[in-house]
Design a protein around this motif. Structure first.
Motif, PDB file in Angstrom:
ATOM      1  N   LYS A  77       1.028  -1.145  -0.141  1.00 17.77           N
ATOM      2  CA  LYS A  77       0.392  -0.246  -0.212  1.00 17.77           C
ATOM      3  C   LYS A  77       0.983   1.249  -0.064  1.00 17.77           C
ATOM      4  O   LYS A  77       0.878   2.179  -0.325  1.00 17.77           O
ATOM      5  CB  LYS A  77      -0.845  -0.020   1.004  1.00 17.77           C
ATOM      6  N   ILE A  80       2.583   1.645  -3.522  1.00 21.34           N
ATOM      7  CA  ILE A  80       1.036   2.416  -5.199  1.00 21.34           C
ATOM      8  C   ILE A  80       0.861   3.665  -4.009  1.00 21.34           C
ATOM      9  O   ILE A  80       1.038   4.793  -5.122  1.00 21.34           O
ATOM     10  CB  ILE A  80      -0.325   1.840  -4.407  1.00 21.34           C
ATOM     11  N   ALA A  81       0.720   4.290  -2.545  1.00 24.02           N
ATOM     12  CA  ALA A  81       0.932   5.761  -1.875  1.00 24.02           C
ATOM     13  C   ALA A  81       1.751   6.493  -2.828  1.00 24.02           C
ATOM     14  O   ALA A  81       2.058   7.509  -3.666  1.00 24.02           O
ATOM     15  CB  ALA A  81       0.243   5.719  -1.016  1.00 24.02           C
ATOM     16  N   TYR A  84       1.992   6.687  -6.352  1.00 23.98           N
ATOM     17  CA  TYR A  84       1.425   8.051  -6.942  1.00 23.98           C
ATOM     18  C   TYR A  84       1.682   9.185  -6.546  1.00 23.98           C
ATOM     19  O   TYR A  84       1.212  10.478  -7.761  1.00 23.98           O
ATOM     20  CB  TYR A  84      -0.524   7.846  -6.475  1.00 23.98           C
ATOM     21  N   LEU A  92      -1.653  10.357  -0.717  1.00 25.54           N
ATOM     22  CA  LEU A  92      -2.624   9.659  -0.348  1.00 25.54           C
ATOM     23  C   LEU A  92      -2.139   8.383   1.178  1.00 25.54           C
ATOM     24  O   LEU A  92      -0.671   8.189   0.947  1.00 25.54           O
ATOM     25  CB  LEU A  92      -2.562   7.923  -0.943  1.00 25.54           C
ATOM     26  N   PRO A  94      -1.619   5.394   3.344  1.00 26.35           N
ATOM     27  CA  PRO A  94      -2.015   4.057   2.478  1.00 26.35           C
ATOM     28  C   PRO A  94      -2.351   3.164   3.331  1.00 26.35           C
ATOM     29  O   PRO A  94      -2.848   2.672   2.674  1.00 26.35           O
ATOM     30  CB  PRO A  94      -0.348   3.723   2.940  1.00 26.35           C
ATOM     31  N   GLU A  97      -6.960   5.402   2.548  1.00 32.35           N
ATOM     32  CA  GLU A  97      -7.104   5.804   1.620  1.00 32.35           C
ATOM     33  C   GLU A  97      -6.280   5.124  -0.179  1.00 32.35           C
ATOM     34  O   GLU A  97      -6.197   5.318  -1.052  1.00 32.35           O
ATOM     35  CB  GLU A  97      -6.037   6.982   0.636  1.00 32.35           C
ATOM     36  N   VAL A  98      -5.933   3.592   0.558  1.00 29.86           N
ATOM     37  CA  VAL A  98      -5.378   2.562  -0.866  1.00 29.86           C
ATOM     38  C   VAL A  98      -5.755   1.438   0.105  1.00 29.86           C
ATOM     39  O   VAL A  98      -5.942   0.470   1.134  1.00 29.86           O
ATOM     40  CB  VAL A  98      -4.125   2.952  -0.370  1.00 29.86           C
ATOM     41  N   PHE A 252      -5.791  -1.267  -7.145  1.00 28.99           N
ATOM     42  CA  PHE A 252      -5.804  -1.100  -6.059  1.00 28.99           C
ATOM     43  C   PHE A 252      -7.429  -0.199  -6.392  1.00 28.99           C
ATOM     44  O   PHE A 252      -7.330   0.379  -7.883  1.00 28.99           O
ATOM     45  CB  PHE A 252      -4.836  -0.157  -5.833  1.00 28.99           C
ATOM     46  N   LEU A 254      -8.502   4.018  -4.925  1.00 24.00           N
ATOM     47  CA  LEU A 254      -7.213   4.511  -3.683  1.00 24.00           C
ATOM     48  C   LEU A 254      -8.384   5.794  -4.132  1.00 24.00           C
ATOM     49  O   LEU A 254      -9.141   6.281  -4.784  1.00 24.00           O
ATOM     50  CB  LEU A 254      -6.029   5.475  -4.947  1.00 24.00           C
ATOM     51  N   ILE A 260     -12.985   3.840   0.730  1.00 26.37           N
ATOM     52  CA  ILE A 260     -11.471   2.276   0.556  1.00 26.37           C
ATOM     53  C   ILE A 260     -12.170   1.784   2.208  1.00 26.37           C
ATOM     54  O   ILE A 260     -11.712   0.275   2.062  1.00 26.37           O
ATOM     55  CB  ILE A 260     -10.827   2.935   1.227  1.00 26.37           C
TER      56      ILE A 260
END
Ligand code: PLP
Length: 392
Positions: A77, A80-81, A84, A92, A94, A97-98, A252, A254, A260
């Motif tokens: 997570k 991916i944050a 982004y 974001l 993690p 919001e993910v 994912f 987001l 979420i």
């Protein structure tokens, strides 16, 4: 008479339009024809080596042989944050919001179950990715189709939707770069969308499956780059297209914390989390070098240029797609999408997806996938040109 009756929600599931197409082409394969299949959305290139190696190494780690955490490993997570932040300058949290999905498809179906009740209204793009409808059908909600027309650059025209419908809508699906039209979103369009979400309370779900594939040096924009987006919705991202990982099933959701949490809750009940080795490989894809992504986009762009230029040099009138790996071809006068697709199968041995399979407004178009070698695309173009010159 069946022994077991299917539930009402199962009975509501839409027919798989493209299953019909598969039945039609099967006899041609059986007869040994050299078919060129441009009807699918399956990436044709392999997953980059460094991602496969990450899975090979992590598969031996005993920690991953136990149950994984329900809501995804924090390292994934966070990856991916961070991705982004780097790619889109979006912040974001993690944990809040993910969430990790078994492919974007899973999240796109689950979100309807999370937010909709029977009889609710959902705004969906027409033409659009058919799986939005699946979740809506399970929830027993009603779709309101937003036509995506060429004259509007394949963006929905909110002004043409009645105030009543806009106020009733609980959920809206959007998807840019778009499957099947290859349209892309503008900053202004996303701003208008956030404004609408703020005014009506409708939750916006932006499907960013083709987020990494933008042409002519223009990187597709994320919905979350729009001010206020996180308050009104979520974005679904997937590794399927970005890293040719369609078979790995990693996606994912987001953005909006409440959505979420609802997705996390439903997944707590459905699953026990994703294999940790896959999560490690997914993190290495996001944290690792991104040259493979740029090379892949360049490959699709080269195929696009070769295929469309060839067709247009021979009297076709096809717009250059701006993103995704699809092109959206108008069908010749006098044919429906299905008739033209059938003609291409029968006379050119080229398989395309009829546009009406993606919704009523898709009538008059066929979708061509750029996911096969350039030589095969050029061969398909040759056969199509020959068909137009000799049979139409
Ligand atoms: C528009 C769109 N959204 C979502 C998906 C599904 O992606 P995933 O492989 O992550 O389930 C696809 C796959 O073809 C797609 O075209």
């Amino acid at each position: 008479m069946a022994r077991f009756q299917q539930s009402e929600s199962i009975k509501r599931l839409p027919d798989q339009f493209f299953a019909k197409l598969v039945n039609k082409i099967e006899p041609y394969y059986q007869a040994g024809y050299d078919m060129i299949n441009l009807g699918q959305g399956n990436p044709d290139q392999p997953t980059p080596d460094h991602i496969i190696e990450a899975l090979q190494t992590s598969a031996t780690n005993p920690i991953h042989h136990k149950y994984p955490p329900f809501r995804g490993h924090t390292f994934l997570k966070k990856a991916i944050a961070d991705y982004y932040k780097r790619e889109y300058d979006v912040d974001l949290d993690p944990e809040k919001e993910v969430t990790v999905l078994f492919g974007a498809k899973a999240g796109l179906v689950e979100v309807s179950q999370c937010l909709l009740n029977q009889g609710d209204t959902v705004l969906v793009p027409d033409p659009g990715y058919p799986d939005y409808e699946s979740g809506i059908a399970i929830a027993g909600a009603n779709q309101y189709k937003m036509p995506l027309k060429k004259e509007n650059d394949f963006l929905p025209d909110y002004d043409s939707i009645s105030q009543n419908v806009l106020e009733q809508a609980k959920l809206m699906f959007l998807n840019y770069p778009n499957n099947p039209t290859a349209g892309i979103a503008t900053k202004e369009f996303f701003e208008e969308t956030v404004e609408l979400g703020e005014k009506t309370g409708c939750c916006i779900v932006h499907d960013f499956a083709y987020g990494s594939i933008g042409f002519d040096g223009k990187k597709p924009i994320s919905f979350l780059q729009t001010k206020g987006a996180k308050e009104v919705g979520v974005e679904m991202y997937t590794l399927s297209k970005t890293y040719n990982m369609a078979g790995w099933r990693v996606g994912f959701a987001l953005g909006n914390e409440e959505v979420i949490e609802a997705l996390n809750l439903i997944q707590d009940h459905y699953y026990c989390g994703m294999f940790g080795g896959i999560q490690e490989a997914a993190a290495s894809a996001l944290n690792g070098p991104q040259d493979c992504v740029h090379e892949l986009t360049a490959l699709y762009e080269d195929r696009r240029n070769a295929f469309i230029t060839k067709l247009n040099d021979h009297g076709f009138n096809v717009d250059l797609p701006k993103g995704s790996f699809f092109s959206w071809l108008p069908v010749p006068e006098g044919y429906t999408s299905e008739e033209y697709a059938e003609l291409l199968i029968e006379k050119a041995h080229v398989i395309v997806a009829p546009g009406n399979g993606f919704g009523e407004t898709g009538e008059g178009f066929v979708r061509v996938g750029l996911n096969c070698e350039k030589e095969r695309l050029l061969e398909a173009a040759d056969r199509m040109i020959h068909l137009h010159e000799n049979h139409l």
